[in-house]
Design an enzyme around this catalytic site. Structure first.
Site, PDB file in Angstrom:
ATOM      1  N   HIS A 184       0.834  -1.205   0.000  1.00  0.00           N
ATOM      2  CA  HIS A 184       0.000   0.000   0.000  1.00  0.00           C
ATOM      3  C   HIS A 184       0.864   1.248   0.000  1.00  0.00           C
ATOM      4  O   HIS A 184       1.950   1.272   0.576  1.00  0.00           O
ATOM      5  CB  HIS A 184      -0.954   0.003   1.199  1.00  0.00           C
ATOM      6  CG  HIS A 184      -0.277  -0.214   2.526  1.00  0.00           C
ATOM      7  ND1 HIS A 184       0.159  -1.456   2.948  1.00  0.00           N
ATOM      8  CD2 HIS A 184       0.041   0.642   3.523  1.00  0.00           C
ATOM      9  CE1 HIS A 184       0.712  -1.344   4.147  1.00  0.00           C
ATOM     10  NE2 HIS A 184       0.665  -0.079   4.513  1.00  0.00           N
ATOM     11  N   HIS A 202       1.160   5.134   1.107  1.00  0.00           N
ATOM     12  CA  HIS A 202       0.648   6.183   1.984  1.00  0.00           C
ATOM     13  C   HIS A 202       0.652   7.517   1.230  1.00  0.00           C
ATOM     14  O   HIS A 202       1.668   7.874   0.618  1.00  0.00           O
ATOM     15  CB  HIS A 202       1.552   6.362   3.204  1.00  0.00           C
ATOM     16  CG  HIS A 202       1.578   5.192   4.131  1.00  0.00           C
ATOM     17  ND1 HIS A 202       0.783   5.100   5.236  1.00  0.00           N
ATOM     18  CD2 HIS A 202       2.296   4.044   4.103  1.00  0.00           C
ATOM     19  CE1 HIS A 202       1.016   3.958   5.865  1.00  0.00           C
ATOM     20  NE2 HIS A 202       1.942   3.289   5.193  1.00  0.00           N
TER      21      HIS A 202
END
Lengths: 146, 146
Positions: free
Chosen positions: B100, B102
């Site tokens: 993922h 940020h």
């Protein structure tokens, strides 16, 4: 010659320890590395901020960053992880206004070493280091095309 | 249902304050944000590490992150900058093993606020915050297609 140092490197007019290049991006060692192998990926087309960066160039920058991270884990640097970091804007600690992605190699238990690296920011035999990463990239390519 | 929390969110089986989605990625607010608007972009296809991530998915993740960063600066969050950060591997502080990105909003002079945010990591009215970012994305789309 360009007044932008990263454009000058991309154009070959300024020296750098290059690790990767293609039609869209150039990647080279940070001259003030936090850790050995700390690499910057820059788009060939100048873009000061994310706001100015063509999304296709941005995708190419990320793609190269991912590839270099995977190469480092296969290289003699033997990394355990990577931080990919793009700082956009002075508020976010951007210092060179040609947008760039940091590929920061990480090793298990390296927090103290990273803290020292963040203070010192001194190169570690850049030509040898760049050659190790290039060898890791070659290894990755061989895996993909055996 | 998937045992991976980010897969569950991507599939709609777990709640999240969504800010963006397309065929390749889903973006939603971090439930332990460092700052208001702290967003995560995840590929729909599960990939634990950069090593497992299809490069096309990775490019889509970055593209969405860039777009969300640009949207935040146009939103009522009125950001001055952004850190885009992908932590790959436990050595690099990865905690959820579905890769993922940020998207961390930044403001001029926010260092103390960020320090406090890093310690507290508490949500700030997530539904309103997500709506502000979605409005910024709409503004960006209107600029592109007036």
């Amino acid at each position: 010659m360009s007044s932008c140092v990263f454009c000058a490197i991309a154009e070959g007019g300024a020296p750098a320890s290059r690790v990767y290049e293609d039609d869209d991006v150039v990647a080279f060692l940070d001259i003030r590395p936090i850790a050995r192998g700390h690499t910057l990926v820059v788009p060939r087309i100048h873009a000061a901020r994310l706001e100015d960066l063509d999304p296709a160039s941005g995708a190419a920058v990320f793609r190269a960053g991912q590839r270099i991270a995977r190469a480092m884990s296969r290289s003699e640097l033997a990394t355990d992880g990577t931080n990919l970091v793009l700082n956009d804007g002075r508020a976010a600690f951007q210092t060179v206004f040609h947008t760039h992605l940091h590929v920061l190699p990480r090793w298990t238990g390296d927090r103290v070493r990273m803290g020292i690296g963040l203070l010192r920011r001194r190169p570690h035999d850049p030509e040898t280091t760049a050659a190790l990463i290039r060898a890791g990239l070659d290894r990755l390519t061989s895996e993909e095309h055996p």
